[in-house]
Design an enzyme around this catalytic site. Structure first.
Site, PDB file in Angstrom:
ATOM      1  N   SER A 129      24.589  41.498  35.642  1.00 47.07           N
ATOM      2  CA  SER A 129      24.934  41.268  37.051  1.00 47.07           C
ATOM      3  C   SER A 129      25.424  42.534  37.734  1.00 47.07           C
ATOM      4  O   SER A 129      26.046  43.403  37.118  1.00 47.07           O
ATOM      5  CB  SER A 129      26.003  40.186  37.161  1.00 47.07           C
ATOM      6  OG  SER A 129      25.524  38.945  36.714  1.00 47.07           O
ATOM      7  N   GLU A 244      21.229  31.969  26.801  1.00 43.90           N
ATOM      8  CA  GLU A 244      22.550  31.828  27.399  1.00 43.90           C
ATOM      9  C   GLU A 244      22.696  30.462  28.063  1.00 43.90           C
ATOM     10  O   GLU A 244      23.747  29.818  27.973  1.00 43.90           O
ATOM     11  CB  GLU A 244      22.776  32.943  28.420  1.00 43.90           C
ATOM     12  CG  GLU A 244      24.158  32.920  29.057  1.00 43.90           C
ATOM     13  CD  GLU A 244      24.388  34.066  30.031  1.00 43.90           C
ATOM     14  OE1 GLU A 244      25.533  34.239  30.482  1.00 43.90           O
ATOM     15  OE2 GLU A 244      23.415  34.792  30.350  1.00 43.90           O
ATOM     16  N   SER A 376      23.648  30.698  38.826  1.00 42.04           N
ATOM     17  CA  SER A 376      24.445  29.609  39.397  1.00 42.04           C
ATOM     18  C   SER A 376      23.713  28.277  39.274  1.00 42.04           C
ATOM     19  O   SER A 376      22.489  28.222  39.148  1.00 42.04           O
ATOM     20  CB  SER A 376      24.754  29.898  40.871  1.00 42.04           C
ATOM     21  OG  SER A 376      23.586  29.760  41.657  1.00 42.04           O
TER      22      SER A 376
END
Length: 391
Positions: A129, A244, A376
């Site tokens: 990120s 993940e 998200s």
């Protein structure tokens, strides 16, 4: 309704359970059950105990030094670790980077790095990120320019979990700015002690230093640290993100928190009444338990598909989405359950002998992140809509 396990799976679960009961130090178990903050030493000490048993690379095939367990056995192992109060073994090295090296790495990378991951000599962090490239990760701007036999890296990474503990990082960097954004990215390994790297702490709203900003200023990394092909790191990125997301819900941890919730709800309150006798609260507990069971069925179906050699698709996004929603819901219920302890005169919330109420509040605050990291939940909705529903 209860799940049905084969005798081999039941025996394996018992083996893992007995190992935890025998080898997990009491001080670590107590800290985990009390929701106390763990330090690097705590995590590494447990990882080395697992390595002594040959279980640190628990999802690795035998040829790379792992036990060669099936996806179902790996699930059972992780679930028993959570329920048994073991410290988390962070996935960045053993569960994310290691399988990637097995698939895309060179022999030299595998021979050197895999034993160090297994022994917990290296602690890896993830450089994905950025301030303007979170869920839209392909928009990343950290650049790696080739100069002779080195990459020169400049840019910034954000939300780097335990980057202050790590001595290694795998990161995505843009190596070709003139092609479509997913095609100009490379997957690169680096040492966190390399000159030009600055790690700055980010304290979350629970007051804990868990994540960081990492800055790169003319950081030089050997070209031999490239994993896979130049400009094709997005393939590696997607593989890591799928893993993940499968594990983001952490089903075993949610089951452990449900057990705690039931204990709290069943104890007499200040007025002598038990919270579980409140029909509205009992209904919430029943609903969350049904949600957990449904999530477990969905997880096991996916693991069965993996065992059969099928490729994981939008199912990983479903697990991430629902798993994190359920975890957040149970965290809120725990705070509701201990609310009288937080607000009543003479509250045990400030009693050093009973730090759990405040710890559960910190957990609630910390777990607001669950719906954000790994892509998200809103992004997961879009993935499911496009890949599974064809919308």
């Amino acid at each position: 309704m209860k799940l049905s396990w084969s005798q081999d799976e039941t025996d394996f679960r018992q083996e893992v359970r007995e190992f935890i009961a025998t080898h997990l130090p009491r001080v670590l178990r107590d800290k985990v059950y009390a929701h106390q903050e763990l330090g690097r030493k705590d995590f590494v000490s447990w990882a080395r105990i697992l390595n002594d048993r040959g279980w640190m690379g628990w999802n690795w095939p035998v040829e790379f030094g792992g036990p060669g367990w099936s996806p179902i056995q790996t699930h059972i192992f992780e679930e028993e670790m959570w329920i048994g109060g073991a410290p988390e073994v962070f996935a960045f090295g053993p569960k994310m980077l290691a399988p990637l090296l097995m698939q895309f790495g060179t022999n030299e990378q595998r021979d050197y790095l895999l034993p160090r991951i297994r022994s917990a000599e290296d602690w890896w962090c993830q450089g994905y990120s950025e301030p303007n490239a979170g869920s839209d990760l392909a928009s990343l701007r950290t650049a790696a320019v080739i100069d002779g036999d080195q990459f020169v890296i400049n840019g910034q990474k954000a939300w780097t979990t335990y980057g202050h503990y790590a001595n290694k990082m795998f990161l995505l960097a843009r190596t070709d700015p003139d092609v479509p954004k997913q095609k100009g990215i490379s997957f690169i390994l680096l040492d966190m002690e390399t000159p030009g790297i600055t790690v700055r702490p980010v304290v979350l709203m629970d007051g804990v230093h868990e994540v960081n900003e990492v800055f790169f200023d003319d950081v030089r990394v050997p070209l031999s640290n490239l994993v896979g092909e130049l400009n094709k790191g997005w393939t590696c990125a997607k593989a890591l993100l799928a893993d993940e997301r499968i594990n983001a819900g952490k089903l075993g941890r949610t089951k452990r928190e449900l057990r705690l919730l039931k204990r709290i709800a069943n104890r007499p309150g200040r007025n002598g009444q038990r919270l579980i006798n409140d029909l509205r609260y009992a209904e919430r507990v029943a609903r969350i338990e049904v949600d957990i069971l449904a999530l477990e069925y969905m997880t096991l179906r996916l693991l069965s598909d993996l065992s059969a050699g099928k490729v994981v698709g939008a199912e990983a996004s479903l697990l991430k989405w629902r798993g994190t929603e359920i975890a957040q819901a149970i965290s809120l219920m725990l705070v509701d359950a201990i609310a009288p302890d937080l607000h009543a005169p003479g509250s045990t919330a400030t009693n050093p002998a009973d730090p759990l109420p405040q710890a559960l509040v910190r957990q609630y605050l910390n777990w607001r992140k669950l719906a954000i990291y790994g892509g998200s939940n809103e992004v997961q909705h879009n993935i499911v809509a496009k890949a599974a529903l064809g919308l």
